[in-house]
Design an enzyme around this catalytic site. Structure first.
Site, PDB file in Angstrom:
ATOM      1  N   LYS A   1       0.750  -1.280   0.139  1.00 59.37           N
ATOM      2  CA  LYS A   1       0.089   0.160  -0.195  1.00 59.37           C
ATOM      3  C   LYS A   1       0.951   1.220   0.125  1.00 59.37           C
ATOM      4  O   LYS A   1       2.056   1.196   0.304  1.00 59.37           O
ATOM      5  CB  LYS A   1      -1.059  -0.004   1.163  1.00 59.37           C
ATOM      6  CG  LYS A   1      -2.009  -1.061   1.129  1.00 59.37           C
ATOM      7  CD  LYS A   1      -3.127  -0.849   0.110  1.00 59.37           C
ATOM      8  CE  LYS A   1      -3.957  -1.939   0.053  1.00 59.37           C
ATOM      9  NZ  LYS A   1      -4.863  -2.454   1.108  1.00 59.37           N
TER      10      LYS A   1
ATOM     11  N   ARG B   1      -3.768 -10.325   4.695  1.00 60.77           N
ATOM     12  CA  ARG B   1      -4.201 -10.343   3.130  1.00 60.77           C
ATOM     13  C   ARG B   1      -2.913  -9.928   2.452  1.00 60.77           C
ATOM     14  O   ARG B   1      -2.412  -8.764   2.577  1.00 60.77           O
ATOM     15  CB  ARG B   1      -5.327  -9.693   2.707  1.00 60.77           C
ATOM     16  CG  ARG B   1      -5.523  -9.602   1.200  1.00 60.77           C
ATOM     17  CD  ARG B   1      -6.912  -8.827   0.983  1.00 60.77           C
ATOM     18  NE  ARG B   1      -7.513  -8.907  -0.473  1.00 60.77           N
ATOM     19  CZ  ARG B   1      -6.884  -8.131  -1.509  1.00 60.77           C
ATOM     20  NH1 ARG B   1      -6.229  -7.261  -1.085  1.00 60.77           N
ATOM     21  NH2 ARG B   1      -7.359  -8.344  -2.786  1.00 60.77           N
TER      22      ARG B   1
END
Length: 286
Positions: A231, A265
């Site tokens: 991210k 995840r």
């Protein structure tokens, strides 16, 4: 496609009705591997759009020890410029590959905000629904999940980031609304997993706050999934492109595990699993 429940479909696909409970019984967080069959995902867009490549990637993750394969056919990348796709687009991308991924024997979650797509995936044997809008975008999603009896991942999201808000308060309010929707639809509470939505509708600072204060969501008494993989907040600390954020991803995921996350995840299954196993082995020597 019709999102209405199909009585002939087993309630939790090929993985059985207790798939979530089984995953949560692990001594370390379960690892969910990302499989994007999209042309425009932020990290690996187009890499697995060809069915043979997607299947090869699924097999690779299984070999690495993945616990869940999360397949998505619409980019939900947490940045501006995402081009929405229709349910037909998603179905066209999933149809050539989904049943074959399910047949590999590892529980599959379907990453979609559309009830129609989730219904199709459950018909193909997917075991978990992963809704990046937490049951709040498609009115048909909660009734579908309730009727099928499958676990659902409820992610926090916002249409845009607002640096002025108290992000933790916003997340708590969002989760409560999602849980109210779930309860009204008849979704069993033990079927729900909460996801703070790292990077989604949040500044880099807010994403890090959400990770640092993850324990505050214990108030809901539900398992937490964290997906910090590659991210953008990582680049705010250490400038880097998505493919060069492995170390930052692992750092974030180890902190999430320390703060109680039950599912991680990730795009990088082998490396993440190794990190979680080593951290657990060290902590067990105390």
């Amino acid at each position: 496609m019709n999102a209405s429940p199909s009585p002939s479909v087993p309630p939790a696909g090929s993985a059985g009705p207790d798939v979530l409970r089984t995953l949560l019984e692990r001594s370390i967080p379960a690892v969910m591997g990302v499989l994007n069959v999209t042309p425009d995902s932020f990290s690996d867009g187009g890499e697995f759009i060809v069915p043979d490549q997607a299947l090869a990637r699924a097999r690779e993750m299984i070999e690495a020890g993945v616990d869940i394969i999360d397949i998505g056919a619409e980019s939900t990348r947490p940045y501006t410029g995402v081009r929405p796709v229709t349910a037909d687009d998603e179905l066209a991308r999933l149809e050539p590959v989904l049943a074959e991924v399910v047949a590999l024997g590892v529980p599959v979650s379907i990453d979609s905000m559309k009830a129609e797509v989730v219904a199709f995936a459950l018909d193909q044997g997917a075991a978990i629904a992963n809704d990046v809008w937490g049951l709040q975008r498609d009115a048909g999603m909660a009734p579908l999940i309730a009727a099928r009896g499958v676990p659902v991942i409820v992610m926090h999201n916002r249409d845009s980031a607002d640096p002025a808000i108290d992000i933790i308060a916003d997340m708590k309010g969002f989760f409560q609304r999602s849980l109210d929707i779930a309860a009204k639809a008849g979704i069993a509470r033990e079927k729900i997993v909460l996801d703070p939505g790292i990077g989604f509708g949040k500044t880099a600072e807010q994403s890090m706050i959400a990770l640092a204060r993850l324990r505050e969501f214990d108030m809901f008494g539900l398992p937490i999934l964290v997906g910090a993989s590659r991210k953008r907040f990582i680049a705010s600390v250490s400038p880097s492109e998505p493919s060069a954020r492995l170390a930052g991803s692992i750092a974030a995921h180890l902190i999430a595990a320390q703060r109680g996350a039950k599912i991680i995840r990730t795009h990088d299954v082998a490396e993440t699993l190794q990190a979680l196993r080593v951290a657990h082995a060290i902590e067990s020597k105390q």
